[in-house]
Structures are given as structure tokens and as C-alpha cells.
Scaffold this active site. Structure first.
Site, mmCIF file in Angstrom:
data_model
loop_
_atom_site.group_PDB
_atom_site.id
_atom_site.type_symbol
_atom_site.label_atom_id
_atom_site.label_comp_id
_atom_site.label_asym_id
_atom_site.label_seq_id
_atom_site.Cartn_x
_atom_site.Cartn_y
_atom_site.Cartn_z
ATOM 1 N NE ARG A 113 -1.933 -1.013 3.973
ATOM 2 C CZ ARG A 113 -2.593 -1.230 5.107
ATOM 3 N NH1 ARG A 113 -2.378 -0.426 6.148
ATOM 4 N NH2 ARG A 113 -3.429 -2.233 5.225
ATOM 5 C CG ASP A 165 3.629 -5.189 2.843
ATOM 6 O OD1 ASP A 165 3.201 -5.505 3.974
ATOM 7 O OD2 ASP A 165 3.708 -4.012 2.461
ATOM 8 C CG ASP A 167 9.539 -9.866 9.775
ATOM 9 O OD1 ASP A 167 10.031 -8.721 9.782
ATOM 10 O OD2 ASP A 167 9.370 -10.525 10.822
ATOM 11 C CB VAL A 168 12.171 -5.731 6.298
ATOM 12 C CG1 VAL A 168 11.380 -5.592 5.008
ATOM 13 C CG2 VAL A 168 11.620 -4.841 7.395
ATOM 14 C CG ASN A 207 8.549 2.099 0.579
ATOM 15 O OD1 ASN A 207 8.613 3.321 0.602
ATOM 16 N ND2 ASN A 207 7.414 1.435 0.830
ATOM 17 C CE1 TYR A 267 9.227 6.825 10.500
ATOM 18 C CE2 TYR A 267 9.687 9.167 10.804
ATOM 19 C CZ TYR A 267 9.379 8.103 9.971
ATOM 20 O OH TYR A 267 9.224 8.315 8.627
ATOM 21 C CE LYS A 269 11.952 5.869 8.181
ATOM 22 N NZ LYS A 269 11.976 4.994 6.990
ATOM 23 C CB VAL A 280 3.412 10.938 1.649
ATOM 24 C CG1 VAL A 280 2.827 10.339 0.374
ATOM 25 C CG2 VAL A 280 4.774 11.564 1.356
ATOM 26 C CB THR A 338 0.783 6.719 2.975
ATOM 27 O OG1 THR A 338 1.371 6.990 4.259
ATOM 28 C CG2 THR A 338 1.612 7.370 1.882
#
Length: 243
Positions: free
Chosen positions: A15, A36, A59-60, A86, A151, A155, A184, A186
Site C-alpha cells: 500500500r 510485504d 518480514d524485513v 521502502n 522513529y 531514520k 504523504v 498514505t
């Protein structure tokens, strides 16, 4: 190498920005592995692309699942030219209320995940022509936003990893860059947050997922072959604001 021979692996692809990146790369002639955790939603959202897109549950934070995704990509498409890290999670909490689990969870997805992906894809990227990696960073790695300790710091770490990978892997022919999206439209942002951010936005609106996808596509493209270690802000002027 013509874009029709190029293969990309995109995470967080079910998504939002990830889905838009998959759509843009397919339009550019790529074959894409879309990864995903939300496999049912991912399968539904990529069905229209037929055999040009391979949907995989990923699962990253799992090295084993990364290895399986890269292996499936090479088996299906014959190689891997591009990696788009991403996938990400947005977790908010004041420092006084943050937990070790909440803090670590953000770091595992937002920084460890891209590292594991780069490591899993490295040999395939070394063998590819015009190999490129794009990491989805954030304006939270440019300026501090209160209540975003987990977060924002994750990053910032991804920003550093991007620079280090670019410096280390350039002689292998692998370019590594990052996009820094601002707010954004989303599912990561609820409606009230979107409304609040749009109300104070420099351009009077939020970004669209397709606009982030355009930036990613450029950094992967033949128009960016002398760009590595770059940090591309796609934030509608958010970082111009004070306070």
C-alpha cells in the site's frame, strides 16, 4: 541495460508509497518482486500486473526471509538490479513514556531491515549492470520532531547507513541513495494528522505516493548514473519551515 531487462525488489509494497513505487517501476519496464508482511493485500494489489510482479511475504527484520525473497527473485527473473528499502513503521511516544520494546521495534524495521536487505541482495547486485539501491528515509532524519525519538533516531541511522553503503560499495558498481519524504497521503498518517499537516504545509497540501515513486524511479534510472550517496528531499518544503 534496457529498463525491460531490469529487476527490482521493493519492500513495504502492499500500500501507500510502496504500491506506488511498484506501479511506477512496472510502467518503466521493470520486473518487480514486491514484498510485504500483508501478503493477502499485496497479492490483491499486484494482481493486475500479471507475471511482471512476484508477490512475496517478507518480514524485513528476518534475514532468512530476505534470503528467500532474493532467491525467489533471481529464480523468477534471472537477476536483481535494484533494491528499494521502502518498508517502515511510524511509532510516536514522548521520551518519558517510550519503552525499550517500542524503541527497538522501530529500529529493527527502519534500520536493521534495510541493512539485512542490502546484505541479502549484495551478491546479486554486484553481478548486475547498473545496480542501484534506494532507501526510504524521512524528513525526521533532517530535523527533530518531538515525540518521535524511536522513529527519528532510526531514520537518522538509516541516513548514515545509506552514506556508508554508498562509500563502501561504489567500486562494486552499486549506487546507494535515499529519498526523504515529507508528509504523504498514505495509511501511515491518520486523517486528522493529514489534515493538520496539510493546513500548515508550505505548498498547501501533502505529497502523493506517486510523487515519491517518481523520485525513486529517477534515482534508479539511467539519468542518475553519476549520483550516489545522495539525499533527495521530496517534502513539499517542509524542511523550510521553522518551528
Amino acid at each position: 541495460m534496457p529498463s525491460g531487462d531490469r529487476v527490482a525488489l521493493v519492500t513495504g509494497a502492499a500500500r501507500g508509497q510502496g504500491a506506488a513505487i511498484v506501479r511506477r517501476l512496472v510502467a518503466d519496464g521493470y520486473r518487480v518482486t514486491a514484498g510485504d508482511l500483508l501478503i493477502d493485500e499485496l497479492t490483491a494489489s499486484t494482481a493486475e500486473f500479471g507475471d511482471r510482479v512476484l508477490a512475496v511475504q517478507l518480514d524485513v527484520t528476518s534475514s532468512e526471509q530476505w534470503q528467500a525473497a532474493v532467491r525467489a527473485t533471481v529464480e523468477r527473473f534471472g537477476g536483481l538490479n535494484a533494491l528499494v528499502n521502502n518498508a517502515g513503521v511510524l511509532h510516536r511516544a514522548p521520551i518519558a513514556e517510550e519503552t525499550a520494546a517500542g524503541f527497538e521495534g522501530s529500529w529493527r524495521v527502519n534500520c536493521l531491515g534495510p541493512f539485512l536487505g542490502l546484505q541479502a541482495a549484495l551478491e546479486s547486485l554486484r553481478q548486475a549492470e547498473g545496480a542501484a539501491v534506494v532507501n526510504t528515509c524521512s524528513t525526521g532524519a533532517v530535523r527533530p520532531f518531538p515525540n518521535h525519538a524511536a522513529y527519528g533516531s532510526s531514520k537518522w541511522a538509516l541516513r548514515g547507513l545509506t552514506q556508508l553503503a554508498a562509500a563502501e560499495l561504489g567500486r562494486d558498481g552499486i549506487r546507494v541513495n535515499a529519498v526523504f519524504p515529507g508528509p504523504v497521503e498514505t495509511p501511515m498518517l491518520d486523517e486528522s494528522t493529514q489534515a493538520r499537516l496539510a493546513d500548515r504545509a508550505t505548498l498547501g497540501r501533502l505529497g502523493k505516493p506517486s510523487e515519491i515513486a517518481d523520485a525513486v524511479a529517477f534515482l534508479l534510472s539511467g539519468q542518475a548514473t553519476f549520483i550516489t550517496g545522495s539525499e533527495l528531499l521530496v517534502d513539499g518544503g517542509q524542511c523550510l519551515q521553522i518551528g
